[in-house]
Structures are given as structure tokens and as C-alpha cells.
Design an enzyme around this catalytic site. Structure first.
Site, PDB file in Angstrom:
ATOM      1  CB  CYS A   1       7.351   0.139   0.835  1.00 54.02           C
ATOM      2  SG  CYS A   1       6.676  -1.155   0.323  1.00 54.02           S
TER       3      CYS A   1
ATOM      4  CB  ALA B   1      -1.121  -0.063   1.021  1.00 51.72           C
TER       5      ALA B   1
ATOM      6  CD  GLN C   1       1.110   7.338   3.518  1.00 49.02           C
ATOM      7  OE1 GLN C   1       2.038   6.923   4.699  1.00 49.02           O
ATOM      8  NE2 GLN C   1       1.487   7.826   2.865  1.00 49.02           N
ATOM      9  CB  SER C   2       4.129  -0.273   2.744  1.00 47.13           C
ATOM     10  OG  SER C   2       4.569  -0.599   3.371  1.00 47.13           O
ATOM     11  CG  ASN C   3       4.088   1.409   8.787  1.00 49.67           C
ATOM     12  OD1 ASN C   3       4.473   2.733   9.083  1.00 49.67           O
ATOM     13  ND2 ASN C   3       2.724   0.897   9.244  1.00 49.67           N
TER      14      ASN C   3
END
Ligand SMILES: *Cc1c(COP(=O)(O)O)cnc(C)c1O
Length: 336
Positions: free
Chosen positions: A87, A81, A83-85
Site C-alpha cells: 500500500c 494490513a 503496515q503494508s509495504n
């Protein structure tokens, strides 16, 4: 040899990279317990794992990127997604280790240059917001990109399930060894550990507590509806057991995981999660995130109100991080 030492020795055999601040603190939250009239509450601060605002993925990437480097990769491909943490922490780890990083993020309601996406940009990763839905299609997109990168002479490693979920479970088995030792130092023995998870984090907590015969039972609150989640968590736990050379097996009855606090969907706030976020900030000065940890805290608060615990019980809340996402939710958090 004690069970703890054997487990620590098995964990030490797995390739890793040093990217975080470990052990993370385990701290008591007396004001929060008092306000809630609840059990003793301790927070395990995975949000303080050091790298680029921290979070549970730093511990997980210790082994996923550890494996990549061990295999000779020079490039990491990841995506999720926008807002992936995961990534964001992967991009930061690549910066730290001198690896190339390619992120392919699904366009969604938070594809704005704030929070995690802003931090991704600062790390210098190659980022594209793609019109490919999060899930199997995005996974295929990541592997296709890796093939292209190979033709350019790069050695890519794709971070993807089920391997990354299994290594995440290894990571949280390791986290349990820290908690085990911290409990000895603090003279406590928790009854429960609550967290936000629908994957490797819970699998590792379940495996670790079982291997070390701990009293503490893991309870997780899912941030997203995930079909087949119990199979996914059980398989991650059992793959981790096999990676770590353990006989212990995870079974379905070990996996307590609720969907009751997701609200209207992944990444959409609920009034209860906003209230939980404000309460913990006000009583302890600890900031939760809106997508994962505040929903898990809303679950714990609900269980306290329902009388699930006695005052003598000890509950650990594993704070998995995610706080940069707050800055992409300024409107929702303040217009209530
Ligand atoms: C990824 C993430 C989780 C879930 O972790 P899993 O190991 O996938 O269950 C929970 N909280 C935060 C903040 C996360 O970034």
C-alpha cells in the site's frame, strides 16, 4: 534469438509505468559469508528500487498500475494490513503519476502512525483504518468502495489477487532477466536464490529461472500462514506464463516454500529474525525488515548452519524491502 532476448521482448509488450530504479544492484556480501562460514552470498537489492524507500512492490506495481493506466483508470484502490509495504509503494506511485489513491487498511497490532502508515499519510492518499479483517472481507470492502467511487465519476482500478499476483510474477520474471545479465557481468552462476515470499515474487523467480534454464533454484520463506499457498504460487506463475506468451509451465515440485520461520504469526518477531537483522546490519551495513526479510535471512542462516551448502556454492538473497516497518517495531527490536 537467445532465450533471454525472446523473454525480454515478451516482457516489453506488457503495459507498464516507469516508477522505479532498475536494474537494482546485485552485490556481494563477503563479511556476511565469512561470519557465517558459508557459501558466497550476494544480495539482490530490491530494497533499493527507488520509490518511497523501495521494495519488491515497486517492480510489481510497474505492471499493475501499468495495466490500470492502460485501461484508463484515474484512481487506485488498495488495502491490506496497516503496515503494508504494498500500500505504501502504491500510494507513492499514485503521487508520482498523478492518480488518486484510496487505501483501506485493516486495524491490527501495528495500526500506529509510524513506519509505512506514516509514509502513506505523507503521500496524501485517502486512508481509512477499517474494522474489517485482512482477507476476503477486506477485498469485498475494496470492491464496494470502487463501486461508490464510480458513482462519483471516478475510474477506479482495484489492486487485488489473483490479477495483481499474476502481474507480480511477470515482474519477478523480469527481475530474473536482470539477475541473469548481472551474473554474466560478475562471472558467477548461483546455485540458489532465497527470498521472503508467498506469492508473485516466488512465482516469477520460478518461472524466470525455468524459462532461462538457469542452475539457480528459488527457495522462499513464507512470512504468513497462507492456506493453499502452493496452488496460489503455481497459478500466479502459470498466469504470468500466459500473459508473457510462454509455453513453460510451473509445477508444484518447482515451488519450495517453508512456513518454519513465521514464529507466532505474521508481523510478530522471532528471536532468530532479530539476530539475523542485527547480523546483516553489523556485517554489511544492509538493513533488513522485521516482518519479511529478516525471517527469510534467519532461514538462510539456519540452512547454512545445517550444512546445506559448500563454500564454493553461490547463494543470492533477494532483499524484498519493507524497511520502513522497522520504525513501528522500535520496542521489540531494542528490548531484547
Ligand atoms: C510483499 C512483500 C513480500 C512478499 O511478496 P509476494 O510477492 O507477495 O510474495 C516480501 N517482502 C516484503 C518486504 C514485502 O513487502
Amino acid at each position: 534469438m537467445t532465450k533471454l532476448n525472446t523473454l525480454l521482448q515478451n516482457i516489453a509488450q506488457i503495459p507498464k509505468v516507469e516508477i522505479g530504479h532498475f536494474p537494482t544492484p546485485l552485490e556481494e556480501c563477503p563479511r556476511l559469508s565469512e561470519v557465517l562460514g558459508g557459501p558466497r552470498i550476494f544480495i539482490k537489492r530490491e530494497d533499493c528500487s527507488g520509490l518511497a524507500f523501495g521494495g519488491n512492490k515497486v517492480r510489481q506495481l510497474t505492471f499493475t498500475i501499468g495495466e490500470a493506466v492502460h485501461q484508463g483508470a484515474d484512481t487506485i484502490v488498495h488495502g491490506a494490513a496497516s503496515q503494508s509495504n504494498h500500500c505504501r509503494q502504491a500510494a507513492a506511485a499514485c503521487g508520482k503519476l498523478g492518480l488518486n489513491c484510496y487505501l483501506r487498511l485493516s486495524r491490527d497490532h501495528k495500526s500506529i502512525l509510524q513506519g509505512n502508515l506514516l509514509l502513506d499519510n505523507l503521500t496524501g492518499a485517502d486512508i481509512e483504518i477499517v474494522d474489517v479483517p485482512f482477507g476476503t472481507e477486506l477485498e469485498k470492502h475494496k470492491y464496494d468502495l470502487a463501486e461508490t467511487l464510480k458513482t462519483q465519476g471516478l475510474k477506479p482500478y482495484v489492486i487485488a489477487s489473483p490479477r495483481s499476483t499474476a502481474l507480480a510474477a511477470v515482474a519477478f520474471t523480469w527481475c530474473i532477466t536482470e539477475i541473469y545479465q548481472q551474473q554474466e557481468q560478475l562471472g558467477i552462476e548461483a546455485d540458489w536464490i532465497y527470498t521472503s515470499s508467498v506469492g508473485g515474487t516466488q512465482a516469477g523467480l520460478v518461472l524466470g529461472t525455468k524459462v532461462l534454464d538457469m542452475k539457480m533454484k528459488p527457495y522462499a520463506c513464507a512470512p504468513i500462514h497462507w492456506e493453499g499457498k502452493i496452488d496460489r504460487i503455481r497459478e500466479a506463475g502459470n498466469s504470468a506464463a500466459s500473459i508473457l506468451n510462454l509455453d513453460t509451465q510451473v509445477s508444484d515440485s518447482d515451488i519450495l516454500n517453508t512456513d518454519d520461520y513465521i514464529g507466532s504469526g505474521y508481523g510478530y518477531l522471532t528471536p532468530e529474525c532479530i539476530a539475523a537483522l542485527r547480523l546483516v546490519a553489523n556485517s554489511e551495513g544492509i538493513i533488513l525488515d522485521p516482518v519479511y526479510t529478516a525471517k527469510a535471512m534467519a532461514c538462510l542462516i539456519d540452512h547454512i548452519k545445517a550444512g546445506k551448502f559448500s563454500k564454493e556454492d553461490v547463494v543470492i538473497f533477494l532483499h524484498t524491502g519493507g524497511t520502513p516497518a522497522l520504525f513501528a517495531y522500535n520496542d521489540e527490536l531494542t528490548n531484547t
